[in-house]
Design a protein around this motif. Structure first.
Motif, PDB file in Angstrom:
ATOM      1  N   LEU A 143      60.181 -52.392  79.496  1.00  0.00           N
ATOM      2  CA  LEU A 143      60.887 -51.907  78.306  1.00  0.00           C
ATOM      3  C   LEU A 143      62.205 -51.233  78.686  1.00  0.00           C
ATOM      4  O   LEU A 143      63.209 -51.371  77.984  1.00  0.00           O
ATOM      5  CB  LEU A 143      59.995 -50.936  77.528  1.00  0.00           C
ATOM      6  CG  LEU A 143      58.838 -51.567  76.762  1.00  0.00           C
ATOM      7  CD1 LEU A 143      57.834 -50.497  76.320  1.00  0.00           C
ATOM      8  CD2 LEU A 143      59.354 -52.330  75.545  1.00  0.00           C
ATOM      9  N   THR A 144      62.191 -50.505  79.807  1.00  0.00           N
ATOM     10  CA  THR A 144      63.416 -49.856  80.284  1.00  0.00           C
ATOM     11  C   THR A 144      64.497 -50.894  80.560  1.00  0.00           C
ATOM     12  O   THR A 144      65.669 -50.701  80.203  1.00  0.00           O
ATOM     13  CB  THR A 144      63.128 -49.039  81.562  1.00  0.00           C
ATOM     14  OG1 THR A 144      62.223 -47.970  81.238  1.00  0.00           O
ATOM     15  CG2 THR A 144      64.410 -48.443  82.140  1.00  0.00           C
ATOM     16  N   THR A 145      64.124 -52.000  81.185  1.00  0.00           N
ATOM     17  CA  THR A 145      65.075 -53.079  81.458  1.00  0.00           C
ATOM     18  C   THR A 145      65.652 -53.638  80.161  1.00  0.00           C
ATOM     19  O   THR A 145      66.868 -53.868  80.055  1.00  0.00           O
ATOM     20  CB  THR A 145      64.390 -54.206  82.247  1.00  0.00           C
ATOM     21  OG1 THR A 145      63.929 -53.685  83.500  1.00  0.00           O
ATOM     22  CG2 THR A 145      65.349 -55.355  82.510  1.00  0.00           C
ATOM     23  N   GLU A 155      57.031 -44.432  73.264  1.00  0.00           N
ATOM     24  CA  GLU A 155      55.580 -44.383  73.113  1.00  0.00           C
ATOM     25  C   GLU A 155      54.884 -44.723  74.436  1.00  0.00           C
ATOM     26  O   GLU A 155      53.919 -44.059  74.836  1.00  0.00           O
ATOM     27  CB  GLU A 155      55.138 -45.355  72.012  1.00  0.00           C
ATOM     28  CG  GLU A 155      53.671 -45.235  71.634  1.00  0.00           C
ATOM     29  CD  GLU A 155      53.275 -43.841  71.179  1.00  0.00           C
ATOM     30  OE1 GLU A 155      52.171 -43.387  71.545  1.00  0.00           O
ATOM     31  OE2 GLU A 155      54.078 -43.188  70.470  1.00  0.00           O
ATOM     32  N   ALA A 156      55.356 -45.746  75.126  1.00  0.00           N
ATOM     33  CA  ALA A 156      54.769 -46.117  76.412  1.00  0.00           C
ATOM     34  C   ALA A 156      54.985 -45.012  77.441  1.00  0.00           C
ATOM     35  O   ALA A 156      54.102 -44.737  78.268  1.00  0.00           O
ATOM     36  CB  ALA A 156      55.377 -47.430  76.906  1.00  0.00           C
ATOM     37  N   THR A 157      56.129 -44.352  77.377  1.00  0.00           N
ATOM     38  CA  THR A 157      56.432 -43.277  78.329  1.00  0.00           C
ATOM     39  C   THR A 157      55.529 -42.077  78.092  1.00  0.00           C
ATOM     40  O   THR A 157      55.073 -41.448  79.050  1.00  0.00           O
ATOM     41  CB  THR A 157      57.914 -42.867  78.225  1.00  0.00           C
ATOM     42  OG1 THR A 157      58.744 -44.008  78.506  1.00  0.00           O
ATOM     43  CG2 THR A 157      58.245 -41.760  79.220  1.00  0.00           C
ATOM     44  N   MET A 167      63.053 -50.871  69.897  1.00  0.00           N
ATOM     45  CA  MET A 167      62.799 -50.964  71.337  1.00  0.00           C
ATOM     46  C   MET A 167      62.752 -49.573  71.986  1.00  0.00           C
ATOM     47  O   MET A 167      61.912 -49.325  72.857  1.00  0.00           O
ATOM     48  CB  MET A 167      63.874 -51.820  72.006  1.00  0.00           C
ATOM     49  CG  MET A 167      63.864 -53.282  71.562  1.00  0.00           C
ATOM     50  SD  MET A 167      62.217 -54.055  71.656  1.00  0.00           S
ATOM     51  CE  MET A 167      61.894 -53.919  73.415  1.00  0.00           C
ATOM     52  N   THR A 168      63.629 -48.676  71.590  1.00  0.00           N
ATOM     53  CA  THR A 168      63.573 -47.321  72.165  1.00  0.00           C
ATOM     54  C   THR A 168      62.304 -46.609  71.721  1.00  0.00           C
ATOM     55  O   THR A 168      61.716 -45.832  72.479  1.00  0.00           O
ATOM     56  CB  THR A 168      64.808 -46.488  71.789  1.00  0.00           C
ATOM     57  OG1 THR A 168      64.964 -46.448  70.358  1.00  0.00           O
ATOM     58  CG2 THR A 168      66.072 -47.056  72.420  1.00  0.00           C
ATOM     59  N   MET A 193      69.885 -42.492  82.751  1.00  0.00           N
ATOM     60  CA  MET A 193      68.920 -42.763  81.683  1.00  0.00           C
ATOM     61  C   MET A 193      69.216 -44.111  81.032  1.00  0.00           C
ATOM     62  O   MET A 193      70.376 -44.507  80.917  1.00  0.00           O
ATOM     63  CB  MET A 193      69.001 -41.655  80.631  1.00  0.00           C
ATOM     64  CG  MET A 193      68.460 -40.310  81.090  1.00  0.00           C
ATOM     65  SD  MET A 193      66.654 -40.307  81.155  1.00  0.00           S
ATOM     66  CE  MET A 193      66.270 -40.456  79.403  1.00  0.00           C
ATOM     67  N   PRO A 194      68.185 -44.826  80.569  1.00  0.00           N
ATOM     68  CA  PRO A 194      68.413 -46.144  79.968  1.00  0.00           C
ATOM     69  C   PRO A 194      69.120 -46.087  78.617  1.00  0.00           C
ATOM     70  O   PRO A 194      69.757 -47.056  78.206  1.00  0.00           O
ATOM     71  CB  PRO A 194      66.996 -46.709  79.823  1.00  0.00           C
ATOM     72  CG  PRO A 194      66.098 -45.518  79.802  1.00  0.00           C
ATOM     73  CD  PRO A 194      66.752 -44.508  80.704  1.00  0.00           C
ATOM     74  N   PHE A 195      68.995 -44.960  77.933  1.00  0.00           N
ATOM     75  CA  PHE A 195      69.723 -44.756  76.674  1.00  0.00           C
ATOM     76  C   PHE A 195      69.886 -43.257  76.464  1.00  0.00           C
ATOM     77  O   PHE A 195      69.259 -42.455  77.143  1.00  0.00           O
ATOM     78  CB  PHE A 195      68.992 -45.405  75.485  1.00  0.00           C
ATOM     79  CG  PHE A 195      67.727 -44.711  75.055  1.00  0.00           C
ATOM     80  CD1 PHE A 195      67.693 -43.963  73.881  1.00  0.00           C
ATOM     81  CD2 PHE A 195      66.560 -44.795  75.809  1.00  0.00           C
ATOM     82  CE1 PHE A 195      66.526 -43.319  73.471  1.00  0.00           C
ATOM     83  CE2 PHE A 195      65.386 -44.162  75.408  1.00  0.00           C
ATOM     84  CZ  PHE A 195      65.372 -43.420  74.237  1.00  0.00           C
ATOM     85  N   GLN A 196      70.773 -42.894  75.540  1.00  0.00           N
ATOM     86  CA  GLN A 196      71.071 -41.477  75.310  1.00  0.00           C
ATOM     87  C   GLN A 196      70.027 -40.869  74.378  1.00  0.00           C
ATOM     88  O   GLN A 196      70.266 -40.677  73.183  1.00  0.00           O
ATOM     89  CB  GLN A 196      72.484 -41.322  74.737  1.00  0.00           C
ATOM     90  CG  GLN A 196      73.603 -41.749  75.683  1.00  0.00           C
ATOM     91  CD  GLN A 196      73.576 -41.012  77.008  1.00  0.00           C
ATOM     92  OE1 GLN A 196      73.354 -41.612  78.055  1.00  0.00           O
ATOM     93  NE2 GLN A 196      73.782 -39.706  76.975  1.00  0.00           N
ATOM     94  N   GLU A 197      68.873 -40.540  74.949  1.00  0.00           N
ATOM     95  CA  GLU A 197      67.778 -39.981  74.161  1.00  0.00           C
ATOM     96  C   GLU A 197      68.137 -38.558  73.729  1.00  0.00           C
ATOM     97  O   GLU A 197      68.487 -37.713  74.549  1.00  0.00           O
ATOM     98  CB  GLU A 197      66.491 -39.967  74.976  1.00  0.00           C
ATOM     99  CG  GLU A 197      65.274 -39.536  74.173  1.00  0.00           C
ATOM    100  CD  GLU A 197      64.009 -39.554  75.011  1.00  0.00           C
ATOM    101  OE1 GLU A 197      62.996 -40.074  74.530  1.00  0.00           O
ATOM    102  OE2 GLU A 197      64.042 -39.037  76.135  1.00  0.00           O
ATOM    103  N   TYR A 198      68.030 -38.296  72.436  1.00  0.00           N
ATOM    104  CA  TYR A 198      68.407 -36.978  71.905  1.00  0.00           C
ATOM    105  C   TYR A 198      67.619 -36.711  70.633  1.00  0.00           C
ATOM    106  O   TYR A 198      67.306 -37.633  69.876  1.00  0.00           O
ATOM    107  CB  TYR A 198      69.910 -36.947  71.600  1.00  0.00           C
ATOM    108  CG  TYR A 198      70.400 -35.628  71.026  1.00  0.00           C
ATOM    109  CD1 TYR A 198      70.611 -34.527  71.847  1.00  0.00           C
ATOM    110  CD2 TYR A 198      70.632 -35.490  69.660  1.00  0.00           C
ATOM    111  CE1 TYR A 198      71.046 -33.317  71.328  1.00  0.00           C
ATOM    112  CE2 TYR A 198      71.063 -34.287  69.130  1.00  0.00           C
ATOM    113  CZ  TYR A 198      71.271 -33.200  69.969  1.00  0.00           C
ATOM    114  OH  TYR A 198      71.688 -31.998  69.452  1.00  0.00           O
TER     115      TYR A 198
END
Length: 277
Positions: free
Chosen positions: A40-42, A69-71, A63-64, A160-165
């Motif tokens: 999923l990160t890829t 959820e998987a994380t 997708m995020t 980070m794979p995306f800007q999680e905020y």
């Protein structure tokens, strides 16, 4: 007596076999979930490269959300379920003789970081747990008016794979965030309210929702150790390594009781005692 002993031995062997089987099952489950997180990160990294505004794009959000959820599941498998509590990291610091108050206060100090709830930002939390678990060396090397930034050397080398905020966990004074866009693995302590400096829409004009990823909050050391780090001789990025404040060690703390428990937390792991070059 011999028969009773044989029975006891058999029971012990059976219990050991069950425990080993459960351990294998947990390990297998962790490996499966870790593979899902990696896949999923890829996918999420690939979406990020398209420059789409991920915070409003339906596919990106889907997708995020799956990655988050998987994380969460992987965190619980690898580090245990913290329940209603949050995971913590203790950093062991070393001040060098270049710090003005070295003779008075010496070289050793610690910071206690409480990571954000994984219900809000699981990817950022997991990333920092992995940084701490595989920590090699690092140091505070930037002394700015609004942040103290640190190098981070570990097995985590990608951003980070995306800007999680989350708007529920803004960049207030005392929070810790990942530096850069994309964010990490370097990190910083906010020594003033950086809600606007590092929050949504900051540092770029393309995306009004994008913000620095956040990690957690300093809960011990903010009133004494952090101001001391700010006394590093030099401003902004400091080239002289003898003036840095070294981060010698990272300890992961998880909720639990028993020997060594402090305030309801026990040590899960600690990094080797290694100094930066």
């Amino acid at each position: 007596a011999g028969g009773a002993g044989d029975g006891t031995s058999a029971e012990a062997a059976s219990s050991a076999a069950v425990a080993a089987g459960e351990a294998n099952t947990r390990e297998e489950q962790e490996n499966i979930v870790a593979k899902r997180v990696a896949d999923l990160t890829t996918e999420v990294r690939a979406i990020k490269k398209t420059s789409v505004i991920m915070e409003t794009d339906e596919h990106s959000l889907e997708m995020t959300g799956k990655l988050q959820e998987a994380t969460r599941e992987l965190i619980k498998l690898r580090y245990g379920d913290a329940g209603s509590k949050n995971y913590r990291i203790r950093m062991d610091l070393e001040f060098q003789p270049t710090i003005p108050d070295f003779e008075e206060r010496g070289k050793d100090a610690t910071l206690l970081l409480e990571l954000a709830p994984i219900s809000l930002i699981p990817c950022s939390v997991f990333n920092f747990l992995e940084i701490a678990r595989t920590w090699k060396n690092g140091a505070f090397h930037r002394n700015a008016g609004h942040v103290l930034q640190a190098l981070a050397r570990s097995d985590i080398t990608q951003s980070m794979p995306f800007q999680e905020y989350s708007k529920e966990y803004p960049h207030k004074k005392g929070t810790v965030g990942y530096a850069g866009r994309p964010s990490g693995p370097e990190f910083y302590i906010s020594i003033e309210d950086n809600t606007r400096n590092h929050g949504p829409g900051s540092q770029q004009k393309h995306n009004p929702y994008e913000a620095d990823c956040i990690i957690g909050t300093i809960i011990e050391g903010m009133s004494d150790v952090v101001p001391r780090i700010h006394k590093m001789p030099g401003k902004e990025f400091i080239g002289d390594k003898k003036k840095w404040v070294l981060i010698r060690r990272m300890h992961i703390l998880v909720p639990g009781d028993g020997p060594g428990s402090v305030d309801g937390y026990i040590e899960f792991s600690k990094s080797p005692l290694v100094l930066p070059e």
